[in-house]
Design a protein around this motif. Structure first.
Motif, mmCIF file in Angstrom:
data_model
loop_
_atom_site.group_PDB
_atom_site.id
_atom_site.type_symbol
_atom_site.label_atom_id
_atom_site.label_comp_id
_atom_site.label_asym_id
_atom_site.label_seq_id
_atom_site.Cartn_x
_atom_site.Cartn_y
_atom_site.Cartn_z
ATOM 1 N N ASN A 33 0.827 -1.207 0.000
ATOM 2 C CA ASN A 33 0.000 0.000 0.000
ATOM 3 C C ASN A 33 0.860 1.255 0.000
ATOM 4 N N THR A 53 -9.185 3.658 -9.023
ATOM 5 C CA THR A 53 -9.008 2.233 -8.758
ATOM 6 C C THR A 53 -7.933 2.014 -7.712
ATOM 7 N N ASN A 57 -8.440 0.226 -4.107
ATOM 8 C CA ASN A 57 -7.603 -0.917 -3.736
ATOM 9 C C ASN A 57 -6.832 -0.637 -2.456
ATOM 10 N N TRP A 60 -9.275 -1.105 0.506
ATOM 11 C CA TRP A 60 -9.618 -2.490 0.818
ATOM 12 C C TRP A 60 -8.424 -3.287 1.303
#
Length: 75
Positions: A33, A53, A57, A60
């Protein structure tokens, strides 16, 4: 939202029992991340359509990391 089916639960249990510790997986997710965020902020060949996107991502993956090893919720 429904829970996992039995087959998925068994695969996840086997994965974490045999492959990697949840804390280590959470650490790896956070590292990925960080790299994604840094790249996105620097616009490393990221188009505007990909930014949304990547943001989703990132969210999540962070939620998964927190489920595996609560770090941000610690007071």
């Amino acid at each position: 939202m429904e829970g996992f089916n039995k087959e998925t639960e068994i695969r996840l249990i086997n994965f974490f029992n045999n492959a990697i510790e949840p804390e280590e997986m959470a650490k790896l997710i956070r590292q990925v991340n960080y790299a994604l965020s840094l790249c996105s902020m620097r616009r490393c060949e990221t188009t505007e359509s990909q930014i949304r996107t990547i943001e989703d991502n990132f969210y999540w993956l962070n939620k998964l990391a927190e489920a595996l090893d609560p770090y941000l919720d610690v007071e």
